[in-house]
Write a protein that holds these residues in place. Structure first.
Motif, PDB file in Angstrom:
ATOM      1  N   VAL A  85      -3.324 -14.825  -6.626  1.00  0.00           N
ATOM      2  CA  VAL A  85      -3.200 -15.377  -5.274  1.00  0.00           C
ATOM      3  C   VAL A  85      -2.632 -16.788  -5.286  1.00  0.00           C
ATOM      4  N   ALA A  86      -2.701 -17.484  -6.433  1.00  0.00           N
ATOM      5  CA  ALA A  86      -2.216 -18.860  -6.479  1.00  0.00           C
ATOM      6  C   ALA A  86      -0.720 -18.953  -6.746  1.00  0.00           C
ATOM      7  N   VAL A  87      -0.172 -18.079  -7.603  1.00  0.00           N
ATOM      8  CA  VAL A  87       1.214 -18.262  -8.025  1.00  0.00           C
ATOM      9  C   VAL A  87       2.094 -17.038  -7.783  1.00  0.00           C
ATOM     10  N   CYS A  88       1.531 -15.970  -7.228  1.00  0.00           N
ATOM     11  CA  CYS A  88       2.329 -14.761  -7.001  1.00  0.00           C
ATOM     12  C   CYS A  88       2.440 -14.464  -5.504  1.00  0.00           C
ATOM     13  N   ARG A  89       3.470 -13.742  -5.165  1.00  0.00           N
ATOM     14  CA  ARG A  89       3.688 -13.338  -3.776  1.00  0.00           C
ATOM     15  C   ARG A  89       3.729 -11.814  -3.717  1.00  0.00           C
ATOM     16  N   PHE A  90       2.812 -11.251  -2.928  1.00  0.00           N
ATOM     17  CA  PHE A  90       2.748  -9.798  -2.767  1.00  0.00           C
ATOM     18  C   PHE A  90       2.061  -9.500  -1.438  1.00  0.00           C
ATOM     19  N   PRO A  91       2.253  -8.312  -0.879  1.00  0.00           N
ATOM     20  CA  PRO A  91       1.649  -7.986   0.417  1.00  0.00           C
ATOM     21  C   PRO A  91       0.121  -8.100   0.373  1.00  0.00           C
ATOM     22  N   GLY A  92      -0.440  -8.752   1.379  1.00  0.00           N
ATOM     23  CA  GLY A  92      -1.886  -8.907   1.463  1.00  0.00           C
ATOM     24  C   GLY A  92      -2.444 -10.089   0.711  1.00  0.00           C
ATOM     25  N   ARG A  93      -1.580 -10.909   0.089  1.00  0.00           N
ATOM     26  CA  ARG A  93      -2.077 -12.025  -0.696  1.00  0.00           C
ATOM     27  C   ARG A  93      -2.920 -12.973   0.145  1.00  0.00           C
TER      28      ARG A  93
END
Length: 553
Positions: A85-93
């Motif tokens: 959640v800190a360094v990645c981007r994905f649906p629902g983050r």
């Protein structure tokens, strides 16, 4: 000249009063630990060898395995989800950013209470699986045994990983994008950047989070008892109440306290020489890496499973049981009284803890304390498990009662009886000692945001020290006071070990009611009380989610 001297003398007297008041708060925290040493020394000579042969080996082994397992599971889940959640981007983050904190709302003993009921052979989970697989007989489906050491490790890990998640996520966010970008320009991939750069830099935060999770693990008594794990905490409880051996319980408590001190020392050792400073005007948050479709699916599953198993499934089953009980019997009158008892005692503990925390923090603000030793001693109670604290409180409380009764008999010819021992006052004192660290730390941080120039300006305009506190400090400290009050209140409400051992006779709180129903196996009768604890426990989780939200996304 005379007025200046008088004001100087008043300032000295005020500083002395604050210093002695803060020292008294620290002494109240230390007194149970000193009494524990005295109580343990009263045991007969053959008591300790008996404990070494028959109690400690098994209990210590179970406790160490439990601590090790929970530390591994909480560390892996908390660190992994924090990185995603800190360094990645994905649906629902954005949803998972706060949803991953939800398991904190469920105390460990309620988690065990729910899972034991949900996964027994005739429970809803095995029944659903059998229906899907077309299995008619309960004996035709094998599921892992929840009432076991591995089951206890998994359940506690699912509840306590948010401690690691909170500290790890904060560490990953403040590392800044320049560090990771520099690693990428040198050819490091995502996994290499994580293991060789981000993870080592986050070790101090991880050490804090894992230590907090392990402290809660050692303090647990309800979950371990429900799941058949004989820990040191449970041994203290059974030795005192079932074997009527207070010195034996004190000796085990000292052994357990040594483990807690070892955890704190290990946490300090893990953070040695690991202070990391960012040079520059402002740290730029790490640029989020857009995950591929496959990696995004895995990230969603990896973040959703802890929330599902740690909160959604137990909370959903608990709500279903509570609704069924409500429809069958309505809202139990006893639960209403227990909720009132819980609220009153938690409110009393919160009020006194806030007062003591404000006194210690104010003494540090005014310079009345020459070192930081007193605040550290005042916050020592959080590292003391509830069972250890309860055993340590018995002797000083009894000594106070005997002293007052003797003085009353001599002066008035009548005995006062037991004033603190076996009364609600003992439980409130335990709450205050155990959770005093929250207002002390919170108010010290709050004072750190108030410029000393405000104090000097108010004094130059003729305001007295009490007026400075009342008209400047308290209004500016209102957010810190509110946050500390909420956290202490909910922690007091959920506390089980100290409540079980110090509550008055025929007195029940929501936590003790849930424990009693689970011990009898009548899980449905405790569902409403357990659900009330979980619902109130959501308040600090929501607060933590708001406070930990980054200013830039």
């Amino acid at each position: 000249m005379t007025m200046a001297v008088a004001q100087s003398g008043a300032g000295v007297d005020r500083g002395r009063a604050l210093r002695w008041g803060a020292a008294l708060v620290a002494l109240v925290v230390l007194l149970p630990l000193l009494a524990l040493l005295w109580t343990a020394a009263q045991g007969s000579g053959d008591l300790w060898p008996n404990l070494l042969r028959h109690v400690l080996p098994h209990a210590l082994g179970q406790t160490l395995l439990l601590v090790l397992g929970v530390g591994v599971i909480a560390g892996i889940i908390g660190t992994g989800t924090a990185w995603l959640v800190a360094v990645c981007r994905f649906p629902g983050r954005g949803l998972f950013e706060w949803a991953l904190l939800l398991p904190l709302a469920i105390p460990t003993y309620i988690q065990a209470f729910v899972y034991v009921d949900a996964v027994h052979p005739l429970g809803p989970v095995p029944t659903l699986i059998r229906q899907v697989l077309g299995i008619a007989s309960p004996r035709g489906l094998w599921l892992p045994e929840v009432r076991s050491l591995p089951g206890c490790i998994v359940l506690l890990g699912l509840v306590l990983y948010p401690y690691v998640y909170l500290t790890a996520r904060a560490a990953f966010l403040v590392q800044g994008s320049s560090v990771l970008e520099a690693a990428r320009t040198l050819g490091a991939g995502a996994w290499e950047s994580f293991f060789r750069i981000a993870l080592p830099l986050a070790r101090p935060a991880l050490a804090v989070g894992v230590t907090l999770a392990l402290m809660e693990t050692v303090n647990d008594v309800g979950a371990s008892e429900f799941l058949g794990v004989q820990t040191l905490t449970l041994s203290i409880y059974s030795t005192w109440l079932n074997r009527s051996s207070l010195p034996g319980a004190a000796q085990i408590a000292l052994f357990m306290l040594a483990i807690m001190i070892g955890l704190v020392v290990l946490e300090r050792w893990g953070r040695r020489h690991l202070s990391v400073a960012n040079v520059g005007a402002r740290v730029r948050p790490p640029a989020r890496r857009q995950l591929t479709a496959g990696a995004a699916v895995l990230a969603i599953i990896g973040c959703f499973l802890p929330v599902l198993l740690g909160f959604l499934l137990p909370a959903g089953h608990l709500a279903h049981m509570a609704w069924a009980r409500w429809q069958f019997t309505g809202f139990p009158v006893s639960v209403a009284q227990e909720a009132l008892n819980t609220a009153l005692f938690a409110a009393a503990g919160t009020s006194i803890a806030l007062g003591g925390g404000l006194l210690v923090a104010l003494a540090g603000r005014t310079g009345a304390l020459r070192t930081g030793l007193v605040p550290r001693l005042a916050g020592l109670g959080y590292a003391v498990p509830g069972t250890v604290l309860a055993v340590g409180l018995l002797v000083p409380l009894a000594a106070f009662d005997n002293l007052v009764a003797a003085a009353s008999s001599q002066m008035f010819g009548m005995s006062t009886g037991l004033l603190l021992s076996g009364s609600g006052a003992a439980l409130v004192i335990a709450y205050v000692i155990r959770f005093l660290v929250i207002p002390v730390g919170g108010l010290e941080a709050g004072f750190g945001k108030i410029s000393p120039s405000l104090d000097m300006a108010a004094r130059s305009l003729g305001e007295r020290p009490r007026g400075v506190v009342r008209r400047i400090h308290l209004p500016l400290l209102r957010p810190a006071l509110g946050t500390a009050a909420l956290l202490v209140f909910v922690d007091c409400m959920k506390e089980l070990p100290a409540t079980l051992m110090l509550r008055p006779l025929n007195f029940e709180t929501l936590a003790s009611h849930v424990y009693a129903e689970a011990a009898r196996g009548t899980y449905e009768d405790g569902a409403i009380a357990a659900l009330l604890i979980v619902l109130v426990g959501l308040a600090p989780v929501i607060l933590l989610a708001r406070l930990s939200r980054p200013t830039q996304d």
